[in-house]
Write an enzyme that holds these catalytic residues in place. Structure first.
Site, PDB file in Angstrom:
ATOM      1  N   PHE A 262     -15.671   0.123  17.320  1.00  0.00           N
ATOM      2  CA  PHE A 262     -15.068  -0.625  18.433  1.00  0.00           C
ATOM      3  C   PHE A 262     -14.884   0.270  19.658  1.00  0.00           C
ATOM      4  O   PHE A 262     -13.832   0.846  19.859  1.00  0.00           O
ATOM      5  CB  PHE A 262     -13.716  -1.197  18.016  1.00  0.00           C
ATOM      6  CG  PHE A 262     -13.780  -2.255  16.952  1.00  0.00           C
ATOM      7  CD1 PHE A 262     -14.846  -3.160  16.894  1.00  0.00           C
ATOM      8  CD2 PHE A 262     -12.785  -2.366  16.004  1.00  0.00           C
ATOM      9  CE1 PHE A 262     -14.902  -4.144  15.910  1.00  0.00           C
ATOM     10  CE2 PHE A 262     -12.818  -3.354  15.022  1.00  0.00           C
ATOM     11  CZ  PHE A 262     -13.892  -4.238  14.976  1.00  0.00           C
TER      12      PHE A 262
ATOM     13  N   GLY B  41       1.750  -7.976  -0.907  1.00  0.00           N
ATOM     14  CA  GLY B  41       1.713  -6.944  -1.951  1.00  0.00           C
ATOM     15  C   GLY B  41       0.982  -7.416  -3.198  1.00  0.00           C
ATOM     16  O   GLY B  41       0.580  -8.584  -3.305  1.00  0.00           O
TER      17      GLY B  41
ATOM     18  N   TYR C 297       4.143  -6.465  17.096  1.00  0.00           N
ATOM     19  CA  TYR C 297       4.385  -5.679  15.879  1.00  0.00           C
ATOM     20  C   TYR C 297       5.213  -4.434  16.214  1.00  0.00           C
ATOM     21  O   TYR C 297       6.243  -4.167  15.588  1.00  0.00           O
ATOM     22  CB  TYR C 297       3.041  -5.290  15.241  1.00  0.00           C
ATOM     23  CG  TYR C 297       3.195  -4.290  14.132  1.00  0.00           C
ATOM     24  CD1 TYR C 297       3.886  -4.627  12.967  1.00  0.00           C
ATOM     25  CD2 TYR C 297       2.682  -2.995  14.241  1.00  0.00           C
ATOM     26  CE1 TYR C 297       4.052  -3.700  11.950  1.00  0.00           C
ATOM     27  CE2 TYR C 297       2.843  -2.072  13.235  1.00  0.00           C
ATOM     28  CZ  TYR C 297       3.532  -2.431  12.095  1.00  0.00           C
ATOM     29  OH  TYR C 297       3.704  -1.508  11.094  1.00  0.00           O
TER      30      TYR C 297
ATOM     31  N   ALA D 123       9.069  -3.554   3.236  1.00  0.00           N
ATOM     32  CA  ALA D 123       8.640  -4.949   3.318  1.00  0.00           C
ATOM     33  C   ALA D 123       8.542  -5.411   4.776  1.00  0.00           C
ATOM     34  O   ALA D 123       9.536  -5.375   5.499  1.00  0.00           O
ATOM     35  CB  ALA D 123       9.630  -5.836   2.563  1.00  0.00           C
TER      36      ALA D 123
ATOM     37  N   LEU E 247       5.455 -10.436  -2.587  1.00  0.00           N
ATOM     38  CA  LEU E 247       4.038 -10.585  -2.965  1.00  0.00           C
ATOM     39  C   LEU E 247       3.249 -11.435  -1.969  1.00  0.00           C
ATOM     40  O   LEU E 247       2.182 -11.948  -2.297  1.00  0.00           O
ATOM     41  CB  LEU E 247       3.885 -11.123  -4.399  1.00  0.00           C
ATOM     42  CG  LEU E 247       4.479 -10.211  -5.487  1.00  0.00           C
ATOM     43  CD1 LEU E 247       4.298 -10.831  -6.881  1.00  0.00           C
ATOM     44  CD2 LEU E 247       3.847  -8.820  -5.463  1.00  0.00           C
TER      45      LEU E 247
ATOM     46  N   TYR F  53       0.826  -1.220   0.000  1.00  0.00           N
ATOM     47  CA  TYR F  53       0.000   0.000   0.000  1.00  0.00           C
ATOM     48  C   TYR F  53       0.861   1.272   0.000  1.00  0.00           C
ATOM     49  O   TYR F  53       0.805   2.077  -0.940  1.00  0.00           O
ATOM     50  CB  TYR F  53      -0.930  -0.066   1.215  1.00  0.00           C
ATOM     51  CG  TYR F  53      -1.721   1.182   1.499  1.00  0.00           C
ATOM     52  CD1 TYR F  53      -2.338   1.894   0.475  1.00  0.00           C
ATOM     53  CD2 TYR F  53      -1.865   1.636   2.811  1.00  0.00           C
ATOM     54  CE1 TYR F  53      -3.084   3.031   0.763  1.00  0.00           C
ATOM     55  CE2 TYR F  53      -2.615   2.751   3.102  1.00  0.00           C
ATOM     56  CZ  TYR F  53      -3.217   3.458   2.076  1.00  0.00           C
ATOM     57  OH  TYR F  53      -3.945   4.577   2.366  1.00  0.00           O
TER      58      TYR F  53
ATOM     59  N   ARG G 296      -7.644   9.141  16.104  1.00  0.00           N
ATOM     60  CA  ARG G 296      -6.403   8.805  15.400  1.00  0.00           C
ATOM     61  C   ARG G 296      -5.981   9.959  14.506  1.00  0.00           C
ATOM     62  O   ARG G 296      -6.810  10.774  14.088  1.00  0.00           O
ATOM     63  CB  ARG G 296      -6.607   7.545  14.523  1.00  0.00           C
ATOM     64  CG  ARG G 296      -6.844   6.271  15.307  1.00  0.00           C
ATOM     65  CD  ARG G 296      -5.600   5.813  16.038  1.00  0.00           C
ATOM     66  NE  ARG G 296      -5.831   4.608  16.826  1.00  0.00           N
ATOM     67  CZ  ARG G 296      -6.269   4.582  18.079  1.00  0.00           C
ATOM     68  NH1 ARG G 296      -6.559   5.720  18.710  1.00  0.00           N
ATOM     69  NH2 ARG G 296      -6.418   3.449  18.719  1.00  0.00           N
TER      70      ARG G 296
HETATM   71  N1  UFG Z   1     -12.052   0.701  14.162  1.00  0.00           N
HETATM   72  C1  UFG Z   1     -13.415   0.505  14.323  1.00  0.00           C
HETATM   73  N2  UFG Z   1     -14.019  -0.408  13.525  1.00  0.00           N
HETATM   74  C2  UFG Z   1     -13.341  -1.155  12.606  1.00  0.00           C
HETATM   75  C3  UFG Z   1     -11.948  -0.941  12.440  1.00  0.00           C
HETATM   76  C4  UFG Z   1     -11.340  -0.006  13.253  1.00  0.00           C
HETATM   77  O1  UFG Z   1     -14.051   1.138  15.155  1.00  0.00           O
HETATM   78  O2  UFG Z   1     -13.964  -1.985  11.928  1.00  0.00           O
HETATM   79  C5  UFG Z   1     -11.389   1.710  15.008  1.00  0.00           C
HETATM   80  C6  UFG Z   1     -10.259   1.147  15.821  1.00  0.00           C
HETATM   81  O3  UFG Z   1     -10.728   0.610  17.021  1.00  0.00           O
HETATM   82  C7  UFG Z   1      -9.365   2.365  15.993  1.00  0.00           C
HETATM   83  C8  UFG Z   1      -9.624   3.186  14.714  1.00  0.00           C
HETATM   84  O4  UFG Z   1     -10.829   2.678  14.169  1.00  0.00           O
HETATM   85  O5  UFG Z   1      -9.820   3.117  17.073  1.00  0.00           O
HETATM   86  C9  UFG Z   1      -8.516   3.023  13.696  1.00  0.00           C
HETATM   87  O6  UFG Z   1      -8.274   1.641  13.510  1.00  0.00           O
HETATM   88  P1  UFG Z   1      -7.356   1.060  12.368  1.00  0.00           P
HETATM   89  O7  UFG Z   1      -7.388  -0.427  12.513  1.00  0.00           O
HETATM   90  O8  UFG Z   1      -7.740   1.650  11.061  1.00  0.00           O
HETATM   91  O9  UFG Z   1      -5.912   1.637  12.724  1.00  0.00           O
HETATM   92  P2  UFG Z   1      -5.064   1.498  14.080  1.00  0.00           P
HETATM   93  O10 UFG Z   1      -5.040   2.864  14.681  1.00  0.00           O
HETATM   94  O11 UFG Z   1      -5.521   0.398  14.931  1.00  0.00           O
HETATM   95  O12 UFG Z   1      -3.680   1.023  13.481  1.00  0.00           O
HETATM   96  C10 UFG Z   1      -2.729   1.893  13.008  1.00  0.00           C
HETATM   97  C11 UFG Z   1      -1.900   1.199  11.945  1.00  0.00           C
HETATM   98  C12 UFG Z   1      -1.107   0.056  12.547  1.00  0.00           C
HETATM   99  C13 UFG Z   1      -0.309   0.557  13.720  1.00  0.00           C
HETATM  100  C14 UFG Z   1      -1.204   1.226  14.712  1.00  0.00           C
HETATM  101  C15 UFG Z   1      -0.410   1.831  15.826  1.00  0.00           C
HETATM  102  O13 UFG Z   1      -2.705   0.722  10.915  1.00  0.00           O
HETATM  103  O14 UFG Z   1      -0.234  -0.473  11.582  1.00  0.00           O
HETATM  104  O15 UFG Z   1      -1.932   2.290  14.083  1.00  0.00           O
HETATM  105  O16 UFG Z   1      -1.188   1.918  16.962  1.00  0.00           O
HETATM  106  F1  UFG Z   1       0.316  -0.459  14.333  1.00  0.00           F
END
Ligand code: UFG
Length: 329
Positions: free
Chosen positions: A209, A37, A142, A75, A34, A12, A222
């Site tokens: 969530f 990817g 991670y 990667a 891949l 991405y 976020r």
């Molecule tokens: N969320 C929902 N519903 C969903 C998916 C996500 O409410 O179906 C919420 C999550 O709980 C979170 C927010 O949306 O509060 C963002 O969630 P994401 O999964 O999109 O992203 P994250 O913040 O969890 O993850 C990101 C990066 C990760 C990294 C992390 C660091 O994608 O690679 O931040 O905390 F590790």
């Protein structure tokens, strides 16, 4: 002219960075296993090697054939949840293999690297916006798999002269503005693609969530950065290493946060679709608020985000999802 080797260039963030590098006239070569990817995310004209960063022979071939002078290393495995159930996989794929890869690069005389790190190194932050010098205390494998590499780079610099930048990404989102490349993870776990899949009717609803967090509307906040701005940060980091800035760590975000409900409501407005929402329980390991302190990257690398307003993020992602309902397949 030498080339920039982009590992994970079919992923991405990697594929958007390849595009920006080429727009700036750089020679680019991609190495991608891949596993996660997509071959179609890399233009045909770009030299592409299908293989593993831990394959020393292949790395030597690529470096020598293309006069590689610097590396952008994307990667990696990047699913937080998967890292909880398979920590050994993450320490092997992200930490051990990167260590071996960089060691091989150094032997081949390649000493400049930009590395994908993550806000997950901070764990549950004590101060928000989070400055780079905050305590790092990852709460998942991670984050630790990436933090170990950051830490190792300081020693590789002292011993061998490695020049490095580690970029701690906050939430990458959005897609190329023409909708031609975008985000496709299997399985998808990220908020914005899931909201848009619900808008397309590919999912019944978007689950929220947790609605009892300590934030203005109870949902997590976020710092969403457009993938094109994030890609630009890598190019700026490479240029800065050429100008001999000190190696180091930079947050990459906007310094602004949006709640889950703000994201969903903006998506409803921009798509014109009344996306069904289900309130669900908390997902384990989610901090209330993650926002980057960004003055270091603005001042030292000169990053000015151009596409990271929520509207541009969501409308570009929407274009990608609408044009490519089945992703790259
Ligand atoms: N969320 C929902 N519903 C969903 C998916 C996500 O409410 O179906 C919420 C999550 O709980 C979170 C927010 O949306 O509060 C963002 O969630 P994401 O999964 O999109 O992203 P994250 O913040 O969890 O993850 C990101 C990066 C990760 C990294 C992390 C660091 O994608 O690679 O931040 O905390 F590790």
């Amino acid at each position: 002219m030498g080339s920039i080797l982009v590992t994970g260039g079919a992923g991405y963030i990697g594929s958007h960075t390849v595009r920006i590098l080429r727009e700036k006239g750089a020679q680019v070569v991609v190495l991608d296993s891949l596993v996660t990817g997509h071959r179609k995310a890399v233009p045909k004209e770009v030299p592409f090697y299908h293989g593993d960063i831990a394959d020393a022979g292949l790395v030597k071939t690529v470096v020598e054939a293309h006069w590689v002078e610097a590396v952008i290393h994307f990667a990696a495995r990047s699913l937080v949840g998967e890292s909880m159930t398979k920590p050994d996989l993450y320490f092997y794929e992200n930490t051990a293999k990167t260590n071996l890869f960089v060691s091989n690069l150094l032997q081949l005389g390649v000493k400049k690297i930009v590395f994908s790190s993550t806000a997950a190194v901070y764990g549950l932050p004590e101060i928000v916006p989070i400055p780079e010098e905050s305590l790092t205390n990852p709460i998942n494998p991670y984050g630790l798999s990436k933090l170990m590499i950051e830490a190792s780079f300081q020693w590789l610099e002292k011993a061998y002269g490695l020049k490095w930048v580690a970029l701690r990404y906050f939430n990458a989102a959005g897609a190329a503005l023409d909708g031609s490349i975008g985000e496709e993870h299997l399985p998808e776990t990220h908020l914005i693609p899931l909201v848009l899949k619900a808008a397309l009717g590919q999912r019944d609803a978007i689950q929220v969530f947790g609605t009892d967090y300590n934030t203005m509307d109870g949902t997590c906040i976020r710092d969403y950065i457009h993938v094109l701005d994030l890609a630009e940060a890598h190019v700026l980091a490479l240029e800065a290493l050429d100008q001999k800035i000190d190696s180091g760590i930079f947050n990459v975000g906007t310094g602004q946060g949006f709640s889950v409900l703000q994201v969903i409501n903006t998506a409803k407005k921009l798509t014109g679709i009344d996306i069904p929402v289900i309130e669900a329980g908390r997902r384990s390991g989610d901090p209330d608020v993650l926002i980057a302190k960004v003055n270091k990257i603005e001042k030292t690398l000169g990053l000015r985000t151009r596409y990271s307003d929520l509207e541009t993020i969501i409308s570009s992602a929407w274009k990608w999802h609408k044009n490519n309902p089945n992703g790259y397949d």
